[in-house]
Design an enzyme around this catalytic site. Structure first.
Site, PDB file in Angstrom:
ATOM      1  N   LYS A  18    -132.711  29.826  45.509  1.00 44.96           N
ATOM      2  CA  LYS A  18    -131.983  30.983  46.009  1.00 44.96           C
ATOM      3  C   LYS A  18    -130.823  31.331  45.076  1.00 44.96           C
ATOM      4  O   LYS A  18    -130.335  30.468  44.323  1.00 44.96           O
ATOM      5  CB  LYS A  18    -131.406  30.679  47.395  1.00 44.96           C
ATOM      6  CG  LYS A  18    -132.415  30.533  48.507  1.00 44.96           C
ATOM      7  CD  LYS A  18    -131.712  30.180  49.808  1.00 44.96           C
ATOM      8  CE  LYS A  18    -132.693  30.042  50.957  1.00 44.96           C
ATOM      9  NZ  LYS A  18    -133.338  31.315  51.323  1.00 44.96           N
TER      10      LYS A  18
ATOM     11  N   ARG B  10    -142.114  28.369  57.490  1.00 46.61           N
ATOM     12  CA  ARG B  10    -143.449  28.525  58.089  1.00 46.61           C
ATOM     13  C   ARG B  10    -144.327  27.311  57.790  1.00 46.61           C
ATOM     14  O   ARG B  10    -145.230  26.992  58.576  1.00 46.61           O
ATOM     15  CB  ARG B  10    -144.083  29.832  57.585  1.00 46.61           C
ATOM     16  CG  ARG B  10    -144.382  29.880  56.116  1.00 46.61           C
ATOM     17  CD  ARG B  10    -144.493  31.311  55.586  1.00 46.61           C
ATOM     18  NE  ARG B  10    -143.198  31.967  55.551  1.00 46.61           N
ATOM     19  CZ  ARG B  10    -143.002  33.225  55.157  1.00 46.61           C
ATOM     20  NH1 ARG B  10    -144.044  33.967  54.773  1.00 46.61           N
ATOM     21  NH2 ARG B  10    -141.806  33.755  55.148  1.00 46.61           N
TER      22      ARG B  10
END
Length: 491
Positions: free
Chosen positions: A267, A341
């Site tokens: 990130k 996920r």
């Protein structure tokens, strides 16, 4: 914060009185006589205060009121005085006086039912939350002085009885907020499960699976996320059997990425410190279980938390890797920052496989795309069940936790087909990112009724306008799902 229910205000430091829109004093409780009421109305007319929700006006206590000061608190429209309106007014009273120097705030709601008086006490407990354990040098005038709130009610025993289950929910919300607020060097997977184990003292059954146990179960999807961290991944299983013996449970599953660097798909540095709350879904499920166990809910329920760190170690998962999930489905990992996920894929499959629940609801700070779609006020709900959608939608307005049902169209499912594996963890580009994430999760539900609540937009708040929710960790989902369970699933 100490909450007391009393039959009269007595000699108050600060006495808070509710006022409806139009400057109408809400009730004429024991603290007020005609002359005092007139003086307060006159003070309001000489100000801009009109009784709007969350507003307040400090006035000198007129003759006839035994208090050092009076706080007039807006309660909104008189015909809309429900649970939330009372909570908002009581919380606003606390927020307006917490730094006043007074130690005791008295809120007079003796004209309301004991149940609404209990709501006032509950709201103050939520409003008084502070995560200040690491502040070693605080100026005295920045530390709240109010440590006791007295709620004046017409029936003390009834108010105390109504407050007990609400206090259990408040404990749970604060528990969830603490989990989300902790820095990641303090709250990593092993520490998270240590705190969850504390629920055993309330009556819950807690099991912890480490990496060896998960490896035997074939949880390659979850384990792949954490393989770059020196902290061992964990799976926490919390059970509460308060319903009929042998009845299938309802189930809640939480994403618990205790820190998310993005892994190899790193990130940007700006704002990465906020990724300590990427375990907000697991915190919400832990808080929900705390609430249900704490108030002895008449339901069989299980909570499953997938707890990992996503770090860019030399052993970290790479973009392009293929992992095998517990379901047997293979997953091409195109982006290691789409890791939540992957955690939920195995946690959901494990939950339905072991517990055969009536339904599963997962909570996760899953996608930035949901913020683009819904802003910062609503969580996104994706579900294969109209019943679950309706019950979540019914509960939200009652507790002030907003959500919006989003589509999961079958024609989008092709966007997560992989040429080399059964599924890939990203859609095609940025379009519909929260939808393709939900469709990915749906592939691991095995047809069980299921809802996914994306709380990336609601787990943390800055510049809060809700007086029961101070800036920082919200604990979103605890009240929402506790209310849903109470209204629709308890025996």
């Amino acid at each position: 914060m100490k909450i007391e229910f009393v039959a009269s205000s007595g000699a108050a430091e600060i006495l808070a009185l509710l006022v409806h829109e139009g400057r109408a004093l809400a009730g004429t409780g024991p603290a007020l006589d005609q002359a005092a009421s007139g003086a307060l109305v006159k003070a309001m007319k000489n100000s801009r205060f009109n009784g709007a929700a969350s507003s307040s006006l400090n006035v000198a206590a007129p003759a006839g009121i035994d208090a050092n000061a009076v706080l007039l608190v807006g309660a909104g429209a008189a015909d809309k005085l429900d649970d939330l309106a009372v909570e908002t007014a009581a919380a606003a009273a606390y927020q307006a006086t917490k730094l006043s120097g007074a130690e005791v705030l008295t809120i007079d709601v003796s004209h309301l039912s004991p149940e609404l008086a209990a709501r006032a006490g509950f709201a103050v407990r939520l409003a008084a939350y502070r995560f200040a354990k690491y502040l070693t040098k605080q100026k005295a005038d920045k530390i709240p002085s109010v440590t006791t709130v007295r709620v004046v009610t017409s029936d003390v025993k009834a108010a105390e009885a109504a407050f007990q289950p609400l206090s259990a929910v408040a404990d749970a919300v604060l528990f969830a907020r603490d989990l989300v607020s902790e820095p990641a060097n303090i709250l990593y997977p092993a520490e998270f499960v240590r705190r969850v184990k504390e629920l055993e003292a309330l009556g819950a059954k807690v099991e912890i699976l480490g990496e060896a146990e998960m490896q035997k179960l074939g949880m390659g999807s979850l384990l792949g996320v954490g393989q770059g961290s020196v902290r061992e991944s964990q799976l926490a299983v919390i059970q509460w059997n308060g319903g009929k013996e042998g009845e299938a449970p309802i189930a809640f599953v939480g994403k618990g990425v205790c820190f998310d660097t993005g892994g190899i798909s790193l990130k940007p540095a700006d704002g990465m410190e906020e990724m300590k709350w990427d375990m907000g879904g697991a915190a919400a499920v832990a808080g929900l279980m705390h609430a249900l166990v704490g108030r002895k809910a008449k339901v069989n329920v299980v909570g499953v938390l997938g707890l990992v760190e996503n770090m860019p170690d030399g052993n970290a998962q790479r973009p392009g890797d293929v992992v095998t999930s517990m379901s047997g489905q293979t997953i091409e990992v195109l982006n290691t920052d789409a890791e939540g996920r992957l955690v939920l894929a195995d946690a959901l499959w494990y939950t339905q496989d072991r517990f055969k629940p009536k339904f599963m609801i997962d909570l996760a700070t899953l996608t930035g795309a949901i913020i683009i779609s819904l802003g910062l006020e609503y969580a996104g709900v994706f579900t294969n069940s109209d019943e679950l959608a309706a019950n979540i939608a019914d509960a939200g307005p009652k507790v002030g936790e907003k959500s919006w049902r989003m589509p999961i169209p079958a024609e989008y499912d092709r966007h997560i087909d992989s040429p080399i594996a059964d599924v890939k963890n990203m859609g095609n580009g940025r379009a519909g990112g929260s939808i393709t994430a939900a469709l990915f999760l749906q592939r691991f539900t095995n047809g069980v009724p299921w809802a996914h609540i994306d709380i990336a937009s609601t787990a943390w708040v800055k510049d809060s306008k809700n007086p029961t929710v101070p800036d920082g960790a919200v604990g979103y989902g605890v009240r929402l799902l506790d209310r849903m369970v109470a209204d629709h699933y308890e025996g």
